[in-house]
Design a protein around this motif. Sequence first.
Motif: not given
Length: 336
Positions: A153-154, A164-168, A172-177, A198-205
């Motif tokens: 992501f550099v 760059v934002v980390l999400f849970l 599937d209980n995993t980290i996505v970026v 970034v928030y728009d690209a992330a899943s609502i879950y």
Amino acid sequence: MQRLFVGELGNDQGRIEDSVQNDLKFVREIQGLDSSGNQRFGEPILVRSSVMGAHLVGYGTRVAVGYDFDGELAILGADYKSMIQSGVNPAVLNYADPRTKTVSTNAIPQLLSFAVADVNTASLKVAVNPFVYRDFLGELRVFNGEQTDLTSFVPSTTGNHALVVLFLDMRDNTIVVHSSTEKAGTIKLSYGIDLAEVYDAASIYAIPIKGWKLEQGQTTITQSSQFDDLRPFVNTAQSPGFPSPITRETVVPVGVAETFHGTLTVTGTLTVEGTLTIIDDDEPVINKTEITADVVTVTSTLRTDGARFVSNETSTTTATMTTTNSLVPQDNGSDS
């Protein structure tokens, strides 16, 4: 106690505290401006935090340095003028003031993200602590914690940076970026533009964890790389019902049944792994359902309340409906 100079917290590698003795802080003396008008600093030195030396902790924070009661160099306190210039009320450092009773989110370990690198070892990995939570089905889940490498992501363009934002991901209980679009380092990363992207690209879950700032050519992540702690400590209940229009990636997961009344418009992507029931209240006899979308992916049964499924009937944009199962009308008891 005698004040000697004003300095900024942090060394050239972005560290604030000594890795072994964290009551010792790196401070660089402010030495005026050079011939080009840039701020000059002395070499970083380690000094103790005086018992009476109240100050904010953050890379670049200005503090007053002098001799402690026993003659050792110490941080005597915050620099008053610098706090005023930064728009921070110095009264926040008065421990007796009830308005100052706050807790740093870094003191809350659950789901905390932090840099793996230390003063001796460079790394683009970040860690996330374990977390126990209830997912969207109400089931108790245990996230055991993990490390994530952010090397990919550099930013690739010279002089650019990105958020760059980390999400849970609760599915599937995993980290996505997810990363914002890289842009010139002279343009500040912001909540309204970069974090919103970034928030728009992330899943609502996806549960947001932390944002990190990455620059082109960066080889290690330190405290100075932090954008913000994004864990949702203060949250609001999800609004009941199904959103329309759907403008982002939206998933109805396996085991979830959603019901929508009216015309559902999709300009993002909609994946139905569970069950989505669409009821057109305005035309109970025709039982028509209109979906406006470029692509709607359905991996399970999509149910409507009528015998016909009308895709994009009133729009000029051609829609594609891809299903792995047949559309199953819901019997509403009416004659057609």
